[in-house]
Design a protein around this motif. Sequence first.
Motif, mmCIF file in Angstrom:
data_model
loop_
_atom_site.group_PDB
_atom_site.id
_atom_site.type_symbol
_atom_site.label_atom_id
_atom_site.label_comp_id
_atom_site.label_asym_id
_atom_site.label_seq_id
_atom_site.Cartn_x
_atom_site.Cartn_y
_atom_site.Cartn_z
ATOM 1 N N GLU A 9 -5.137 15.271 9.417
ATOM 2 C CA GLU A 9 -4.300 15.176 10.601
ATOM 3 C C GLU A 9 -3.721 13.778 10.673
ATOM 4 O O GLU A 9 -4.439 12.796 10.684
ATOM 5 C CB GLU A 9 -5.107 15.484 11.855
ATOM 6 N N GLY A 10 -2.426 13.691 10.730
ATOM 7 C CA GLY A 10 -1.777 12.394 10.822
ATOM 8 C C GLY A 10 -1.422 11.805 9.471
ATOM 9 O O GLY A 10 -0.776 10.780 9.405
ATOM 10 N N PRO A 82 -2.208 6.863 7.249
ATOM 11 C CA PRO A 82 -0.830 6.357 7.336
ATOM 12 C C PRO A 82 0.008 7.121 8.357
ATOM 13 O O PRO A 82 1.111 7.571 8.068
ATOM 14 C CB PRO A 82 -0.311 6.552 5.912
ATOM 15 N N SER A 83 -0.505 7.251 9.551
ATOM 16 C CA SER A 83 0.164 8.025 10.589
ATOM 17 C C SER A 83 1.374 7.279 11.126
ATOM 18 O O SER A 83 1.343 6.065 11.308
ATOM 19 C CB SER A 83 -0.813 8.290 11.732
ATOM 20 N N TYR A 84 2.413 8.014 11.405
ATOM 21 C CA TYR A 84 3.573 7.415 12.051
ATOM 22 C C TYR A 84 3.853 8.090 13.389
ATOM 23 O O TYR A 84 4.876 7.869 14.009
ATOM 24 C CB TYR A 84 4.801 7.452 11.139
ATOM 25 N N ASN A 120 -10.654 -6.599 9.096
ATOM 26 C CA ASN A 120 -11.415 -5.354 8.963
ATOM 27 C C ASN A 120 -10.595 -4.248 8.299
ATOM 28 O O ASN A 120 -11.016 -3.113 8.222
ATOM 29 C CB ASN A 120 -11.930 -4.875 10.323
ATOM 30 N N GLY A 121 -9.438 -4.620 7.803
ATOM 31 C CA GLY A 121 -8.585 -3.651 7.128
ATOM 32 C C GLY A 121 -7.198 -4.210 6.935
ATOM 33 O O GLY A 121 -6.973 -5.416 7.090
ATOM 34 N N PHE A 122 -6.271 -3.309 6.642
ATOM 35 C CA PHE A 122 -4.900 -3.725 6.380
ATOM 36 C C PHE A 122 -3.936 -2.774 7.073
ATOM 37 O O PHE A 122 -4.158 -1.566 7.118
ATOM 38 C CB PHE A 122 -4.614 -3.744 4.884
ATOM 39 N N LEU A 123 -2.867 -3.353 7.593
ATOM 40 C CA LEU A 123 -1.806 -2.581 8.203
ATOM 41 C C LEU A 123 -0.655 -2.459 7.216
ATOM 42 O O LEU A 123 -0.347 -3.402 6.489
ATOM 43 C CB LEU A 123 -1.303 -3.262 9.481
ATOM 44 N N CYS A 124 -0.033 -1.295 7.213
ATOM 45 C CA CYS A 124 1.148 -1.086 6.381
ATOM 46 C C CYS A 124 2.293 -0.604 7.267
ATOM 47 O O CYS A 124 2.075 -0.214 8.410
ATOM 48 C CB CYS A 124 0.858 -0.093 5.259
ATOM 49 N N GLU A 125 3.475 -0.657 6.729
ATOM 50 C CA GLU A 125 4.647 -0.207 7.478
ATOM 51 C C GLU A 125 4.637 1.320 7.582
ATOM 52 O O GLU A 125 4.365 2.001 6.588
ATOM 53 C CB GLU A 125 5.920 -0.638 6.764
ATOM 54 N N PRO A 126 4.958 1.845 8.758
ATOM 55 C CA PRO A 126 5.048 3.308 8.881
ATOM 56 C C PRO A 126 6.112 3.870 7.946
ATOM 57 O O PRO A 126 7.164 3.259 7.751
ATOM 58 C CB PRO A 126 5.448 3.519 10.352
ATOM 59 N N ARG A 127 5.816 5.006 7.352
ATOM 60 C CA ARG A 127 6.745 5.736 6.472
ATOM 61 C C ARG A 127 7.147 4.957 5.222
ATOM 62 O O ARG A 127 8.197 5.220 4.643
ATOM 63 C CB ARG A 127 7.982 6.180 7.236
#
Length: 180
Positions: A9-10, A82-84, A120-127
């Motif tokens: 989901e997501g 990787p939810s947008y 505690n992790g990494f953020l990525c760009e949506p889509r």
Amino acid sequence: MVTLWGNYEGISQHYVAAARVLKQKYGQKVEFRLLGFLGVNNPSAITELEMQSWVNEGIVTYLGVSDSVEKEIAKVDCMVLPSYYREGVPKSLLESGAMGKPIVTTDNVGCRETVEHGANGFLCEPRSTESLIAAMELIIEMPHDKRLQMGQKSRTKMANEFNEQIIISRYLAAINDCLK
């Protein structure tokens, strides 16, 4: 082996595209798992045929559905979502963080609140498949002890910021503000 788990989901096609690239680069050093319902009445849902083709291609391991998601989370090195969607804070990120797992997720409302990028992790760009690949590769290349430290920071973040009592207190304060 580094195991990355994506909650169905997501997830987007970006997860599978990133997994395809990283599986080709790292081979047996990495595994990508997916869990969740297939063929649900939702235009963006993954079909059984799509999932089977990814499994046959060797990109993902499909875990089916489970009433004991925590058992699956316990087996992996990192949670990837990787939810947008603008969905609020995903429960899967809260659960995995509380279980001491590093998180890779999007810099998107709800998701970004669970990650302090690089801690505690990494953020990525949506889509963005490229951004997701880069974030997941940081986890894959990271020494095991560093992933454990990052996971401990997830655990601490969830306890300090998403503790049930904290959330209840915030709700009560918001209700009291509305009643004034």
